[in-house]
Design a protein around this motif. Structure first.
Motif, PDB file in Angstrom:
ATOM      1  N   ALA A 105      43.026  -2.927  63.316  1.00 11.55           N
ATOM      2  CA  ALA A 105      41.669  -2.520  62.938  1.00 11.55           C
ATOM      3  C   ALA A 105      41.216  -3.217  61.666  1.00 11.55           C
ATOM      4  O   ALA A 105      40.081  -3.697  61.570  1.00 11.55           O
ATOM      5  CB  ALA A 105      41.617  -1.005  62.762  1.00 11.55           C
ATOM      6  N   ALA A 106      42.115  -3.284  60.682  1.00 13.60           N
ATOM      7  CA  ALA A 106      41.760  -3.935  59.410  1.00 13.60           C
ATOM      8  C   ALA A 106      41.516  -5.418  59.597  1.00 13.60           C
ATOM      9  O   ALA A 106      40.613  -5.997  58.983  1.00 13.60           O
ATOM     10  CB  ALA A 106      42.873  -3.706  58.390  1.00 13.60           C
ATOM     11  N   ALA A 107      42.311  -6.049  60.458  1.00 12.64           N
ATOM     12  CA  ALA A 107      42.151  -7.483  60.694  1.00 12.64           C
ATOM     13  C   ALA A 107      40.911  -7.784  61.530  1.00 12.64           C
ATOM     14  O   ALA A 107      40.220  -8.781  61.306  1.00 12.64           O
ATOM     15  CB  ALA A 107      43.393  -8.029  61.396  1.00 12.64           C
ATOM     16  N   ALA A 108      40.602  -6.906  62.475  1.00  9.72           N
ATOM     17  CA  ALA A 108      39.457  -7.134  63.359  1.00  9.72           C
ATOM     18  C   ALA A 108      38.144  -6.814  62.680  1.00  9.72           C
ATOM     19  O   ALA A 108      37.130  -7.477  62.920  1.00  9.72           O
ATOM     20  CB  ALA A 108      39.607  -6.289  64.627  1.00  9.72           C
ATOM     21  N   GLY A 109      38.125  -5.824  61.821  1.00 13.94           N
ATOM     22  CA  GLY A 109      36.880  -5.427  61.160  1.00 13.94           C
ATOM     23  C   GLY A 109      37.111  -4.261  60.230  1.00 13.94           C
ATOM     24  O   GLY A 109      36.959  -3.096  60.615  1.00 13.94           O
ATOM     25  N   LEU A 110      37.501  -4.571  59.001  1.00 16.10           N
ATOM     26  CA  LEU A 110      37.789  -3.539  58.020  1.00 16.10           C
ATOM     27  C   LEU A 110      36.598  -2.598  57.856  1.00 16.10           C
ATOM     28  O   LEU A 110      35.447  -3.033  57.876  1.00 16.10           O
ATOM     29  CB  LEU A 110      38.112  -4.200  56.685  1.00 16.10           C
ATOM     30  CG  LEU A 110      38.806  -3.369  55.608  1.00 16.10           C
ATOM     31  CD1 LEU A 110      40.168  -2.877  56.091  1.00 16.10           C
ATOM     32  CD2 LEU A 110      38.973  -4.211  54.342  1.00 16.10           C
ATOM     33  N   TYR A 111      36.887  -1.303  57.735  1.00 15.68           N
ATOM     34  CA  TYR A 111      35.889  -0.254  57.524  1.00 15.68           C
ATOM     35  C   TYR A 111      35.054   0.036  58.772  1.00 15.68           C
ATOM     36  O   TYR A 111      33.897   0.427  58.681  1.00 15.68           O
ATOM     37  CB  TYR A 111      34.963  -0.568  56.337  1.00 15.68           C
ATOM     38  CG  TYR A 111      35.708  -0.930  55.083  1.00 15.68           C
ATOM     39  CD1 TYR A 111      36.722  -0.098  54.590  1.00 15.68           C
ATOM     40  CD2 TYR A 111      35.428  -2.099  54.386  1.00 15.68           C
ATOM     41  CE1 TYR A 111      37.423  -0.441  53.447  1.00 15.68           C
ATOM     42  CE2 TYR A 111      36.122  -2.442  53.234  1.00 15.68           C
ATOM     43  CZ  TYR A 111      37.126  -1.611  52.768  1.00 15.68           C
ATOM     44  OH  TYR A 111      37.827  -1.948  51.640  1.00 15.68           O
TER      45      TYR A 111
END
Length: 467
Positions: free
Chosen positions: A328-334
């Motif tokens: 999730a952080a690598a794909a789109g943090l937040y």
């Protein structure tokens, strides 16, 4: 009596010598009987565990610590952006281009802070997303959860046990003392910017002692200072030092006691500096192997990612799936929790081929098959592998329900043109430009998703290559 004194002296000298020997000739527990394979496995898990924290800290560092950064404002202060994002905004990957941000790095080590939001007129969508250091979305304030009437919310860390002052609508408890707050406020059009600014100026963070008009509290001291953020640190054993500094700001969840005990076997202990020179070359090599394996697994999962809607949420909803948290952080943090907003999209076409700007595609939503959203939906274009917005001649980076002039076909279908060059003047209203000579992906964001979207009953169509 003399014998007793003598024995005490001998015991004292023995203990002192033992402690001195430990401090001067420390060998990690891995050197004392843990196999290289076990060291590698622990390092791999720890690297994945810490990955989202590290990149969360990157944003916090730029916001609150790095005084030379253009995004710097310090802790517990909002920085608002009143225009839609452009390709020059590269601090966060897959940046949201529909609702300009009001962000704040929050530190509640010493005391809570009060979030104050104004009454927001009409049906304008806004949300305040609270993400702890682990990257769990632990609370929300906004149109969906609390409404648009305004309010005051006390944000507290894991150790705070004070009394709630008068006038507070709700207490928001975080597992960590470092928090990142992502506010999003809907921008209708460029002419709406003055209205947006007026709202953003009323978002406030107030230290508790100022709110209650009391003296400032004592400053909490940590064993390790927050480190300078360096990208290279997370590709080496130095990631352990960074993780040890960050873990000081967290509480240990009961579900992670065994995990943290395993981490300690390779020197991952909150607040304890990691000195690689005190570890054998074999141990360091095994840790480096774990890092390499973790990177490979993360990259593999990321490349095959189609739907990220279930990757963001609370600790309870994510069930301590640390790999998913890293993805999730690598794909789109937040990213938002799916009840707030659902994200889907694709990097491949209908034939499972990579999307590339050398080709032309159409994305067709048949009549009645648009995603159901209480607020709105939009599609944003990103280049690959960087996942930044795409520079284009019409300065359009997203398209969706709020796009002025969007045209439907006579039969009710909606066609979006994914071209690097104009599809023709009559179709430019529905054109989302792609990057020339580059792979790309797009993300479809659905704000206020309805049950069919949340439960994956509704399926997004895939782009079709134009022959």
């Amino acid at each position: 009596m003399k014998n007793s004194v003598f024995l005490l002296i001998v015991l004292f000298l023995s203990v002192t010598a033992c402690k001195k020997n430990q401090s001067e000739n420390t060998k990690d527990t891995a050197d004392a009987g843990i196999s290289s394979d076990s060291i590698t496995a622990i390092a791999k898990q720890a690297w994945i565990y810490g990955y989202p924290m590290f990149y969360n800290y990157k944003t916090m560092y730029a916001s609150a610590i790095a005084k030379g950064a253009k995004t710097y404002v310090g802790f517990n202060k909002f920085k608002s952006y009143s225009n839609s994002a452009t390709p020059t905004d590269t601090l966060v990957v897959t940046i949201n281009n529909d609702t300009p941000y009001s962000t704040a790095a929050i530190d509640v080590s010493d005391e809570p802070v009060i979030l104050q939001v104004p009454k927001i007129e009409g049906d304008r969508y806004f949300v305040m997303q609270f993400t702890d250091l682990y990257t769990f979305n632990f609370e929300y304030v906004g149109s969906r959860v609390t409404g648009n009437q305004g309010g005051k919310y006390l944000v507290a860390g894991p150790d705070w046990k004070g009394e709630t002052p008068k006038g507070i609508d709700k207490v928001l408890h975080s597992e960590t003392n470092l928090i990142f707050l992502i506010g999003r406020t809907e921008l209708d059009s460029p002419s709406d910017v003055p209205n947006l600014k007026k709202i953003q100026e009323q978002y406030k963070l107030i230290p508790l002692h100022e709110y209650t008009k009391q003296p400032a509290p004592q400053v909490k001291k940590y064993n390790m200072p927050l480190p300078e953020w360096k990208e290279a640190d997370y590709s080496s054993v130095e990631f352990i030092n960074v993780l040890n500094a960050l873990l000081q700001y967290t509480s240990e969840d009961s579900s992670e006691k065994e995990l943290r005990a395993n981490f300690a076997k390779i020197g991952i202990v909150p607040g304890v500096p990691f000195d690689s020179s005190k570890y054998s070359p074999e141990t360091i090599k095994a840790i480096e192997k774990g890092i390499a394996e973790a990177k490979q697994e993360l990259d593999s999962k990321l490349n095959g990612l189609l739907d990220s809607s279930s990757l963001f949420g609370t600790r309870a909803s994510l069930k301590n799936n640390y790999l998913n948290r890293a993805i999730a952080a690598a794909a789109g943090l937040y990213g938002n929790t799916k009840e707030e907003a659902v994200y889907t999209g694709s990097a491949t076409d209908k034939d499972k081929q990579p999307l590339n700007g050398n080709n032309k595609y159409i994305l067709k939503f048949p009549k009645g098959q648009l995603p159901e959203a209480k607020y709105f939906w939009s599609i944003t274009m990103y280049n690959l592998p960087k996942r930044f917005l795409v520079l284009n001649p019409i300065n359009r980076y997203s398209i969706g329900a709020k796009t002025k002039g969007l045209k439907f076909e006579p039969n009710g279908d909606l066609i979006i043109y994914l071209y690097s060059e104009s599809p023709g003047k009559d179709k430019e209203s529905n054109w989302l430009p792609t990057p020339k000579n580059q792979d790309f992906n797009f993300v479809l964001r659905i704000y206020g998703p309805q049950p069919d979207v949340i439960n994956n009953v509704w399926k997004m169509p895939l782009p079709e290559k134009v022959k």
